[in-house]
Design a protein around this motif. Structure first.
Motif, mmCIF file in Angstrom:
data_model
loop_
_atom_site.group_PDB
_atom_site.id
_atom_site.type_symbol
_atom_site.label_atom_id
_atom_site.label_comp_id
_atom_site.label_asym_id
_atom_site.label_seq_id
_atom_site.Cartn_x
_atom_site.Cartn_y
_atom_site.Cartn_z
ATOM 1 N N LEU A 86 19.111 50.454 53.680
ATOM 2 C CA LEU A 86 19.473 49.416 54.656
ATOM 3 C C LEU A 86 20.902 49.598 55.160
ATOM 4 O O LEU A 86 21.180 49.375 56.344
ATOM 5 N N GLU A 87 21.812 50.010 54.287
ATOM 6 C CA GLU A 87 23.188 50.258 54.722
ATOM 7 C C GLU A 87 23.230 51.371 55.762
ATOM 8 O O GLU A 87 23.943 51.276 56.764
ATOM 9 N N GLU A 88 22.457 52.411 55.542
ATOM 10 C CA GLU A 88 22.468 53.566 56.440
ATOM 11 C C GLU A 88 21.674 53.334 57.727
ATOM 12 O O GLU A 88 22.108 53.722 58.809
ATOM 13 N N ASN A 89 20.517 52.688 57.630
ATOM 14 C CA ASN A 89 19.589 52.612 58.760
ATOM 15 C C ASN A 89 19.574 51.293 59.499
ATOM 16 O O ASN A 89 19.015 51.218 60.595
ATOM 17 N N VAL A 90 20.145 50.246 58.931
ATOM 18 C CA VAL A 90 20.156 48.938 59.598
ATOM 19 C C VAL A 90 21.586 48.479 59.856
ATOM 20 O O VAL A 90 21.983 48.255 60.997
ATOM 21 N N SER A 91 22.361 48.346 58.800
ATOM 22 C CA SER A 91 23.700 47.770 58.912
ATOM 23 C C SER A 91 24.585 48.505 59.915
ATOM 24 O O SER A 91 25.317 47.878 60.677
ATOM 25 N N LEU A 129 22.418 41.130 54.283
ATOM 26 C CA LEU A 129 21.044 41.300 53.831
ATOM 27 C C LEU A 129 21.114 41.334 52.309
ATOM 28 O O LEU A 129 22.020 41.945 51.751
ATOM 29 N N ILE A 130 20.172 40.665 51.652
ATOM 30 C CA ILE A 130 20.156 40.617 50.197
ATOM 31 C C ILE A 130 18.800 41.132 49.735
ATOM 32 O O ILE A 130 17.765 40.554 50.058
ATOM 33 N N ASP A 137 14.113 41.984 62.969
ATOM 34 C CA ASP A 137 13.305 42.951 63.712
ATOM 35 C C ASP A 137 13.849 44.372 63.564
ATOM 36 O O ASP A 137 13.074 45.319 63.417
ATOM 37 N N LEU A 138 15.159 44.532 63.589
ATOM 38 C CA LEU A 138 15.749 45.859 63.387
ATOM 39 C C LEU A 138 15.374 46.390 62.006
ATOM 40 O O LEU A 138 15.002 47.559 61.854
ATOM 41 N N THR A 139 15.446 45.533 60.995
ATOM 42 C CA THR A 139 15.087 45.940 59.642
ATOM 43 C C THR A 139 13.624 46.355 59.577
ATOM 44 O O THR A 139 13.285 47.407 59.017
ATOM 45 N N LYS A 140 12.752 45.539 60.150
ATOM 46 C CA LYS A 140 11.315 45.849 60.153
ATOM 47 C C LYS A 140 11.050 47.173 60.848
ATOM 48 O O LYS A 140 10.303 48.018 60.345
ATOM 49 N N SER A 141 11.676 47.392 61.995
ATOM 50 C CA SER A 141 11.420 48.629 62.741
ATOM 51 C C SER A 141 11.852 49.858 61.941
ATOM 52 O O SER A 141 11.185 50.889 61.972
ATOM 53 N N GLN A 142 12.951 49.760 61.205
ATOM 54 C CA GLN A 142 13.414 50.899 60.407
ATOM 55 C C GLN A 142 12.497 51.153 59.211
ATOM 56 O O GLN A 142 12.225 52.301 58.862
#
Length: 168
Positions: free
Chosen positions: A9-14, A58-59, A109-114
């Motif tokens: 998540l740090e690499e692909n969302v944050s 995000l947790i 949505d960004l998290t889901k797409s990744q």
């Protein structure tokens, strides 16, 4: 496993989104930052204690799991927290509004797409087909909270060679 998801998540969302971080002293002094990513749980009623870290965030937590001897399956819950008090305009104008849920939904949505795009995390964890998300019913304006759940699986822990033990 939680740390592997956190790193993903740090690499692909944050790194792909900037959201408002509140200033404790001045509503006009916000800054745009990438969300922090933590492991743990979001407390009930969407209230983050002061010591959990900065919002937006995000947790990553786990809601349970199972192991059938060949596959470990885990229920993952990602909680989301954003700050959005209203619209900041030029020259210090500010209009309060309740549209912060849009920032929250964009982060979800960004998290889901990744997650859908990758499906495999660190060559060891496979994301399940079903991903669900929702917002908490009580939103403590100007903060907005939501969550996402999905299954993830990986190879079971290695077992002691039973035949070796039985034959000794």
């Amino acid at each position: 496993m939680l740390n592997e998801i956190k790193s993903f998540l740090e690499e692909n969302v944050s790194k792909q989104i900037k959201l408002q971080k509140a200033s404790d002293n001045d509503i006009f002094a916000y800054e745009l930052v990438s969300p922090s990513v933590f492991t743990g749980w979001l407390p009930p009623n969407g209230m983050l204690p002061d010591n959990i870290g900065d919002v937006p965030c995000l947790i990553v937590g786990m809601d349970g799991g199972s192991d059938d001897g060949s596959i470990n399956e885990f229920k993952i819950k990602i909680s989301f927290a954003v700050y959005s008090p209203g619209e900041h305009k030029e020259q210090g104008e500010y209009t309060p509004n309740f549209n912060g849920y849009v920032d929250l939904l964009n982060l979800i949505d960004l998290t889901k797409s990744q997650l859908v795009k990758e499906k495999i995390i660190n060559n060891t964890l496979c994301i399940g087909e079903e991903i669900s998300w929702d917002m908490y019913q009580d939103q403590p304006y100007p903060y907005w909270y939501g969550y996402m759940t999905f299954g993830i699986s990986g190879k079971a822990y290695p077992k002691v060679n039973i035949e070796k033990l039985l034959n000794s």
